[in-house]
Design a protein around this motif. Structure first.
Motif, PDB file in Angstrom:
ATOM      1  N   ALA A  84       3.670 -16.221  -2.359  1.00 49.81           N
ATOM      2  CA  ALA A  84       3.553 -16.319  -3.816  1.00 49.81           C
ATOM      3  C   ALA A  84       4.291 -17.556  -4.298  1.00 49.81           C
ATOM      4  O   ALA A  84       5.003 -18.211  -3.522  1.00 49.81           O
ATOM      5  N   HIS A  85       4.122 -17.872  -5.584  1.00 49.02           N
ATOM      6  CA  HIS A  85       4.784 -19.039  -6.163  1.00 49.02           C
ATOM      7  C   HIS A  85       6.220 -18.739  -6.563  1.00 49.02           C
ATOM      8  O   HIS A  85       7.068 -19.633  -6.566  1.00 49.02           O
ATOM      9  N   ALA A  86       6.502 -17.480  -6.927  1.00 45.78           N
ATOM     10  CA  ALA A  86       7.856 -17.083  -7.321  1.00 45.78           C
ATOM     11  C   ALA A  86       8.018 -15.587  -7.110  1.00 45.78           C
ATOM     12  O   ALA A  86       7.030 -14.859  -6.987  1.00 45.78           O
ATOM     13  N   ALA A  87       9.275 -15.148  -7.053  1.00 47.86           N
ATOM     14  CA  ALA A  87       9.566 -13.718  -6.909  1.00 47.86           C
ATOM     15  C   ALA A  87      10.943 -13.438  -7.476  1.00 47.86           C
ATOM     16  O   ALA A  87      11.833 -14.282  -7.414  1.00 47.86           O
ATOM     17  N   SER A  88      11.105 -12.250  -8.039  1.00 49.61           N
ATOM     18  CA  SER A  88      12.417 -11.867  -8.541  1.00 49.61           C
ATOM     19  C   SER A  88      13.299 -11.480  -7.348  1.00 49.61           C
ATOM     20  O   SER A  88      12.803 -11.120  -6.282  1.00 49.61           O
ATOM     21  N   ALA A  89      14.615 -11.562  -7.548  1.00 49.80           N
ATOM     22  CA  ALA A  89      15.563 -11.270  -6.474  1.00 49.80           C
ATOM     23  C   ALA A  89      15.427  -9.826  -5.994  1.00 49.80           C
ATOM     24  O   ALA A  89      15.463  -9.555  -4.787  1.00 49.80           O
ATOM     25  N   SER A  90      15.244  -8.896  -6.936  1.00 54.93           N
ATOM     26  CA  SER A  90      15.108  -7.485  -6.563  1.00 54.93           C
ATOM     27  C   SER A  90      13.799  -7.233  -5.817  1.00 54.93           C
ATOM     28  O   SER A  90      13.740  -6.370  -4.939  1.00 54.93           O
ATOM     29  N   ALA A  91      12.751  -8.017  -6.120  1.00 55.16           N
ATOM     30  CA  ALA A  91      11.471  -7.877  -5.409  1.00 55.16           C
ATOM     31  C   ALA A  91      11.618  -8.362  -3.968  1.00 55.16           C
ATOM     32  O   ALA A  91      11.116  -7.720  -3.035  1.00 55.16           O
ATOM     33  N   LYS A  92      12.310  -9.491  -3.785  1.00 57.94           N
ATOM     34  CA  LYS A  92      12.558 -10.018  -2.427  1.00 57.94           C
ATOM     35  C   LYS A  92      13.289  -8.973  -1.590  1.00 57.94           C
ATOM     36  O   LYS A  92      12.944  -8.718  -0.435  1.00 57.94           O
ATOM     37  N   GLU A  93      14.312  -8.394  -2.205  1.00 56.73           N
ATOM     38  CA  GLU A  93      15.137  -7.394  -1.524  1.00 56.73           C
ATOM     39  C   GLU A  93      14.296  -6.179  -1.119  1.00 56.73           C
ATOM     40  O   GLU A  93      14.398  -5.688   0.012  1.00 56.73           O
ATOM     41  N   ALA A  94      13.432  -5.713  -2.022  1.00 54.52           N
ATOM     42  CA  ALA A  94      12.596  -4.540  -1.747  1.00 54.52           C
ATOM     43  C   ALA A  94      11.567  -4.823  -0.655  1.00 54.52           C
ATOM     44  O   ALA A  94      11.279  -3.959   0.172  1.00 54.52           O
ATOM     45  N   ILE A  95      11.026  -6.049  -0.635  1.00 50.31           N
ATOM     46  CA  ILE A  95      10.033  -6.422   0.383  1.00 50.31           C
ATOM     47  C   ILE A  95      10.684  -6.455   1.763  1.00 50.31           C
ATOM     48  O   ILE A  95      10.146  -5.941   2.742  1.00 50.31           O
ATOM     49  N   LEU A 110       7.057  -9.110  -8.884  1.00 49.69           N
ATOM     50  CA  LEU A 110       8.077  -8.372  -9.623  1.00 49.69           C
ATOM     51  C   LEU A 110       8.373  -7.049  -8.927  1.00 49.69           C
ATOM     52  O   LEU A 110       7.560  -6.558  -8.147  1.00 49.69           O
ATOM     53  N   ALA A 111       9.543  -6.484  -9.204  1.00 55.41           N
ATOM     54  CA  ALA A 111      10.030  -5.333  -8.436  1.00 55.41           C
ATOM     55  C   ALA A 111       9.617  -3.972  -8.977  1.00 55.41           C
ATOM     56  O   ALA A 111      10.247  -2.970  -8.667  1.00 55.41           O
ATOM     57  N   GLY A 112       8.561  -3.883  -9.769  1.00 57.45           N
ATOM     58  CA  GLY A 112       8.115  -2.588 -10.293  1.00 57.45           C
ATOM     59  C   GLY A 112       7.444  -1.758  -9.209  1.00 57.45           C
ATOM     60  O   GLY A 112       6.487  -2.194  -8.599  1.00 57.45           O
ATOM     61  N   GLY A 113       7.936  -0.570  -8.958  1.00 56.07           N
ATOM     62  CA  GLY A 113       7.364   0.305  -7.934  1.00 56.07           C
ATOM     63  C   GLY A 113       7.986   0.068  -6.567  1.00 56.07           C
ATOM     64  O   GLY A 113       9.000  -0.620  -6.444  1.00 56.07           O
ATOM     65  N   GLU A 114       7.352   0.644  -5.536  1.00 55.08           N
ATOM     66  CA  GLU A 114       7.880   0.515  -4.176  1.00 55.08           C
ATOM     67  C   GLU A 114       6.770   0.189  -3.204  1.00 55.08           C
ATOM     68  O   GLU A 114       5.599   0.490  -3.442  1.00 55.08           O
TER      69      GLU A 114
END
Length: 148
Positions: A127-138, A114-118
């Motif tokens: 991982a098994h899944a990721a949110s779109a905003s988390a992918k973008e931040a990574i 999940l995209a909480g934090g930086e």
């Protein structure tokens, strides 16, 4: 004042009922249990929620909602938590085995990023899944994420 000379306030402590100590006590005979029936016998124990044969409350109330048997439940891990783990254990690659070794998830858990934090460092994450905003931040931090 010491522990050995502490006393309760006068009148606050009463002696308990002396049951089954003869007829003269007023609580002899049936020993306050009444005549016959299960409650008068030794070993009596009613079931939790039993209301004497009346339909119990939890059965009278309407049932609400639906629990899907096919639901997939993920353990959410924020980017800030991944950042802490990578700094603490000096990691550049994070996957299920590194998270189980760190004691964060169980071996059978499904992980969702999940995209909480930086993120402060570039990490390779599996991982098994990721949110779109988390992918973008990574990807913005220079890392990569692989999903099955």
């Amino acid at each position: 004042m010491d522990l050995h000379n502490l006393k309760p306030a006068s009148g606050s402590v009463k002696s308990g009922k002396r049951i089954a100590r003869g007829q003269g006590s007023g609580r002899g005979g049936t020993s306050t249990r009444g005549h016959k029936g299960a409650k008068s016998r030794s070993g009596y124990k009613s079931k939790r929620g039993f209301e004497g044969g009346q339909m119990p409350l939890q059965m009278r109330l309407p049932k609400r909602g639906f629990n899907s048997p096919n639901r997939t439940e993920y353990v959410g891990i924020n980017l800030s938590r991944l950042n802490e783990i990578s700094e603490k254990h000096n990691l550049t690659e994070i996957n299920l085995t590194t998270l189980t070794d760190a004691g964060i998830v169980r071996k059978t858990d499904l992980i969702k990023i999940l995209a909480g934090g930086e993120l402060s460092t570039a990490l390779t994450i599996t991982a098994h899944a990721a949110s779109a905003s988390a992918k973008e931040a990574i990807e913005k931090a220079g890392g990569s994420i692989t999903l099955p």
